[in-house]
Write a protein that holds these residues in place. Structure first.
Motif, PDB file in Angstrom:
ATOM      1  N   TYR A 134       0.825  -1.204   0.000  1.00 41.86           N
ATOM      2  CA  TYR A 134       0.000   0.000   0.000  1.00 41.86           C
ATOM      3  C   TYR A 134       0.860   1.256   0.000  1.00 41.86           C
ATOM      4  O   TYR A 134       0.573   2.228  -0.710  1.00 41.86           O
ATOM      5  CB  TYR A 134      -0.927   0.004   1.221  1.00 41.86           C
ATOM      6  N   SER A 135       1.928   1.251   0.817  1.00 40.72           N
ATOM      7  CA  SER A 135       2.789   2.432   0.895  1.00 40.72           C
ATOM      8  C   SER A 135       3.505   2.687  -0.424  1.00 40.72           C
ATOM      9  O   SER A 135       3.559   3.821  -0.920  1.00 40.72           O
ATOM     10  CB  SER A 135       3.817   2.259   2.023  1.00 40.72           C
ATOM     11  N   GLN A 136       4.062   1.612  -1.013  1.00 41.70           N
ATOM     12  CA  GLN A 136       4.720   1.779  -2.310  1.00 41.70           C
ATOM     13  C   GLN A 136       3.740   2.332  -3.343  1.00 41.70           C
ATOM     14  O   GLN A 136       4.076   3.237  -4.114  1.00 41.70           O
ATOM     15  CB  GLN A 136       5.264   0.438  -2.794  1.00 41.70           C
ATOM     16  N   SER A 137       2.524   1.810  -3.358  1.00 41.40           N
ATOM     17  CA  SER A 137       1.535   2.228  -4.355  1.00 41.40           C
ATOM     18  C   SER A 137       1.150   3.684  -4.169  1.00 41.40           C
ATOM     19  O   SER A 137       0.961   4.417  -5.143  1.00 41.40           O
ATOM     20  CB  SER A 137       0.299   1.336  -4.269  1.00 41.40           C
ATOM     21  N   ARG A 138       1.005   4.107  -2.923  1.00 43.69           N
ATOM     22  CA  ARG A 138       0.663   5.506  -2.676  1.00 43.69           C
ATOM     23  C   ARG A 138       1.742   6.443  -3.215  1.00 43.69           C
ATOM     24  O   ARG A 138       1.443   7.501  -3.775  1.00 43.69           O
ATOM     25  CB  ARG A 138       0.462   5.747  -1.175  1.00 43.69           C
ATOM     26  N   TRP A 139       3.005   6.039  -3.040  1.00 43.40           N
ATOM     27  CA  TRP A 139       4.083   6.928  -3.489  1.00 43.40           C
ATOM     28  C   TRP A 139       4.288   6.849  -5.003  1.00 43.40           C
ATOM     29  O   TRP A 139       4.695   7.821  -5.631  1.00 43.40           O
ATOM     30  CB  TRP A 139       5.366   6.658  -2.704  1.00 43.40           C
ATOM     31  N   PHE A 140       3.983   5.691  -5.597  1.00 41.34           N
ATOM     32  CA  PHE A 140       3.936   5.646  -7.059  1.00 41.34           C
ATOM     33  C   PHE A 140       2.939   6.680  -7.553  1.00 41.34           C
ATOM     34  O   PHE A 140       3.213   7.475  -8.454  1.00 41.34           O
ATOM     35  CB  PHE A 140       3.500   4.260  -7.544  1.00 41.34           C
ATOM     36  N   ALA A 141       1.753   6.657  -6.956  1.00 46.34           N
ATOM     37  CA  ALA A 141       0.699   7.577  -7.373  1.00 46.34           C
ATOM     38  C   ALA A 141       1.075   9.032  -7.084  1.00 46.34           C
ATOM     39  O   ALA A 141       0.801   9.928  -7.876  1.00 46.34           O
ATOM     40  CB  ALA A 141      -0.611   7.215  -6.665  1.00 46.34           C
ATOM     41  N   HIS A 142       1.689   9.259  -5.950  1.00 51.25           N
ATOM     42  CA  HIS A 142       2.075  10.618  -5.566  1.00 51.25           C
ATOM     43  C   HIS A 142       3.054  11.224  -6.571  1.00 51.25           C
ATOM     44  O   HIS A 142       2.888  12.366  -7.012  1.00 51.25           O
ATOM     45  CB  HIS A 142       2.707  10.601  -4.174  1.00 51.25           C
ATOM     46  N   TYR A 143       4.063  10.457  -6.923  1.00 51.69           N
ATOM     47  CA  TYR A 143       5.115  10.990  -7.791  1.00 51.69           C
ATOM     48  C   TYR A 143       4.668  11.105  -9.245  1.00 51.69           C
ATOM     49  O   TYR A 143       5.106  11.986  -9.977  1.00 51.69           O
ATOM     50  CB  TYR A 143       6.372  10.125  -7.709  1.00 51.69           C
ATOM     51  N   THR A 144       3.809  10.197  -9.686  1.00 53.29           N
ATOM     52  CA  THR A 144       3.406  10.207 -11.098  1.00 53.29           C
ATOM     53  C   THR A 144       2.130  10.990 -11.342  1.00 53.29           C
ATOM     54  O   THR A 144       1.844  11.379 -12.479  1.00 53.29           O
ATOM     55  CB  THR A 144       3.191   8.774 -11.615  1.00 53.29           C
ATOM     56  N   GLY A 145       1.338  11.196 -10.273  1.00 50.21           N
ATOM     57  CA  GLY A 145       0.052  11.863 -10.438  1.00 50.21           C
ATOM     58  C   GLY A 145      -0.985  10.982 -11.089  1.00 50.21           C
ATOM     59  O   GLY A 145      -2.044  11.467 -11.497  1.00 50.21           O
ATOM     60  N   GLU A 146      -0.708   9.693 -11.204  1.00 47.88           N
ATOM     61  CA  GLU A 146      -1.625   8.759 -11.844  1.00 47.88           C
ATOM     62  C   GLU A 146      -2.032   7.657 -10.858  1.00 47.88           C
ATOM     63  O   GLU A 146      -1.312   7.364  -9.906  1.00 47.88           O
ATOM     64  CB  GLU A 146      -0.970   8.122 -13.076  1.00 47.88           C
ATOM     65  N   ASN A 147      -3.151   7.036 -11.118  1.00 47.60           N
ATOM     66  CA  ASN A 147      -3.618   5.952 -10.262  1.00 47.60           C
ATOM     67  C   ASN A 147      -2.677   4.752 -10.310  1.00 47.60           C
ATOM     68  O   ASN A 147      -2.074   4.458 -11.343  1.00 47.60           O
ATOM     69  CB  ASN A 147      -5.010   5.482 -10.689  1.00 47.60           C
ATOM     70  N   THR A 148      -2.567   4.067  -9.176  1.00 51.60           N
ATOM     71  CA  THR A 148      -1.912   2.768  -9.136  1.00 51.60           C
ATOM     72  C   THR A 148      -2.972   1.738  -8.772  1.00 51.60           C
ATOM     73  O   THR A 148      -3.685   1.899  -7.789  1.00 51.60           O
ATOM     74  CB  THR A 148      -0.786   2.746  -8.081  1.00 51.60           C
ATOM     75  N   HIS A 149      -3.093   0.694  -9.570  1.00 46.64           N
ATOM     76  CA  HIS A 149      -4.106  -0.332  -9.364  1.00 46.64           C
ATOM     77  C   HIS A 149      -3.430  -1.585  -8.811  1.00 46.64           C
ATOM     78  O   HIS A 149      -2.448  -2.060  -9.367  1.00 46.64           O
ATOM     79  CB  HIS A 149      -4.813  -0.647 -10.686  1.00 46.64           C
ATOM     80  N   ILE A 150      -3.960  -2.099  -7.722  1.00 49.00           N
ATOM     81  CA  ILE A 150      -3.341  -3.242  -7.057  1.00 49.00           C
ATOM     82  C   ILE A 150      -4.227  -4.471  -7.229  1.00 49.00           C
ATOM     83  O   ILE A 150      -5.432  -4.415  -6.985  1.00 49.00           O
ATOM     84  CB  ILE A 150      -3.152  -3.000  -5.547  1.00 49.00           C
ATOM     85  N   ILE A 151      -3.617  -5.573  -7.629  1.00 52.42           N
ATOM     86  CA  ILE A 151      -4.305  -6.862  -7.595  1.00 52.42           C
ATOM     87  C   ILE A 151      -3.600  -7.706  -6.537  1.00 52.42           C
ATOM     88  O   ILE A 151      -2.393  -7.956  -6.631  1.00 52.42           O
ATOM     89  CB  ILE A 151      -4.272  -7.577  -8.955  1.00 52.42           C
TER      90      ILE A 151
END
Length: 387
Positions: free
Chosen positions: A21-38
């Motif tokens: 969850y933390s990695q995904s939030r920061w992916f989204a933060h830096y790119t400004g795009e959604n991160t989708h997790i399966i």
């Protein structure tokens, strides 16, 4: 980006879940795009969507994972879901981030399908010495080793980027040009700072883990036995929190050495219950047996959490995030010797004297060096270059 956690039940690995969850939030933060997790939860697979700066906004159960051939069924159904996801023009997937240390034909088929859909493949190796773990986990681990030998070269060829956590994994020799080494990070928003507990007649040690042989907690128990054979000046207690395959052996050792009063097995603790327990602890115990799987460098999540909470800790491995003169860390030999409990007492006593406000100092260090915000930046930059 789509983040795929391959066939792990994250209800039983809360530390891994928090990391994803933390990695995904920061992916989204830096790119400004959604991160989708399966991911897999309670043996069902979920699709979850995170948006920059916000928590989980959407969660949909995709399918159940059960039955004797559940792993094969899991990957087949995952492949079946991909066309549905890629058909949504609003998602515009470009990158697939996959976290795994299990290499088999199912993973190969999944990555091959992703590649055909035009994805860039990022493969994370969360544990550099995972092959050694296979060897030491008979017979299940040997089956994984057999599959690794069959498929890992093909899988690594499909990857556009390989992320190795902590240090360069030995299995990546010759692939250095497509490897990025980063350290583990922590989500500081979820970790409160402790108030230093009283230190008079008792010292409380805590080890939190899904306990395996490489955590080396037997070294603490043997150290307590040697300590209590003499005339102890203080009562020292070791609190073991969590489940894990090593617990039966540790319980047996505790009983054999007649230390039931001083070694306490609490089972899993989470959230506020774990926070309250930490408030009573003086020193955290990191992994003391990484040498047993030939791992000399570590990037251990737990000692980062100790640091963020403001709890001094003991470690037997080199970690590049903590310099040699880091005053809140007691380094002990990376061998089979029992932990010198008197040395731990002296370490904490001296720390209280020289750094009475040590929890705040440790928290400040964590904010400046250990957050996922800091750790994820070079990874995101490398991924953005691939696009």
């Amino acid at each position: 980006m789509i983040y795929i956690s391959t066939f792990e039940d994250l209800e039983f690995t809360p530390g891994v879940r928090k990391k994803i969850y933390s990695q995904s939030r920061w992916f989204a933060h830096y790119t400004g795009e959604n991160t989708h997790i399966i991911l897999t939860k309670n043996r069902a697979t979920f699709w979850q969507v995170l948006t920059a700066g916000k928590d989980i906004l959407f969660s949909e159960k995709l399918f159940d994972v059960n039955g004797i051939f559940e792993k094969s069924r899991y990957y087949r159904k995952l492949l079946g879901v991909l066309p549905r996801l890629t058909a949504d023009s609003s998602l515009r997937f470009k990158v697939a981030y996959t976290r795994t240390v299990v290499y088999d034909k199912h993973l190969l088929n999944l990555l091959t399908a992703l590649k055909k859909e035009g994805f860039k493949i990022v493969l994370e190796i969360p544990t550099p010495a995972f092959v050694k773990e296979y060897i030491n986990s008979f017979p299940k681990g040997w089956y994984k080793l057999f599959n690794f030998l069959l498929y890992h070269k093909k899988i690594y060829r499909l990857a556009d980027l390989i992320v190795s956590i902590g240090e360069m994994s030995p299995v990546l020799k010759g692939l250095e040009d497509k490897v990025l080494v980063i350290g583990n990070g922590i989500d500081l928003n979820e970790i409160p700072v402790i108030d230093p507990p009283k230190f008079e007649k008792e010292l409380h040690l805590i080890g939190v883990a899904n306990v395996a042989y490489w955590h080396g907690y037997d070294r603490v128990i043997k150290g307590l036995w040697e300590y209590y054979r003499k005339t102890p000046g203080k009562k020292v207690y070791f609190h073991i929190v969590g489940d894990g395959p090593e617990l039966p052996r540790l319980r047996k050792l505790t009983k054999k050495l007649e230390l039931e009063e001083y070694v306490v097995f609490h089972g899993p603790k989470h959230g506020e219950e774990l926070d309250k327990m930490f408030e009573k602890m003086h020193v955290g115990i990191g992994a003391l047996g990484n040498h047993r799987k030939k791992l000399l460098t570590t990037s251990e999540l737990k000692i980062r959490e100790y640091c963020a909470r403001g709890i001094p800790f003991v470690s037997a491995s080199y970690d590049p995030d903590f310099p040699e003169d880091f005053p809140f860390l007691l380094r002990i030999p990376s061998d089979e010797s029992p932990v010198d409990i008197q040395k731990v007492i002296s370490f904490y006593k001296e720390l209280k004297k020289t750094h009475p406000d040590y929890p705040l100092l440790m928290r400040k260090y964590a904010e400046e060096h250990l957050s996922w915000e800091i750790k994820m930046k070079p990874l995101v930059e490398r991924i953005m270059e691939m696009r």
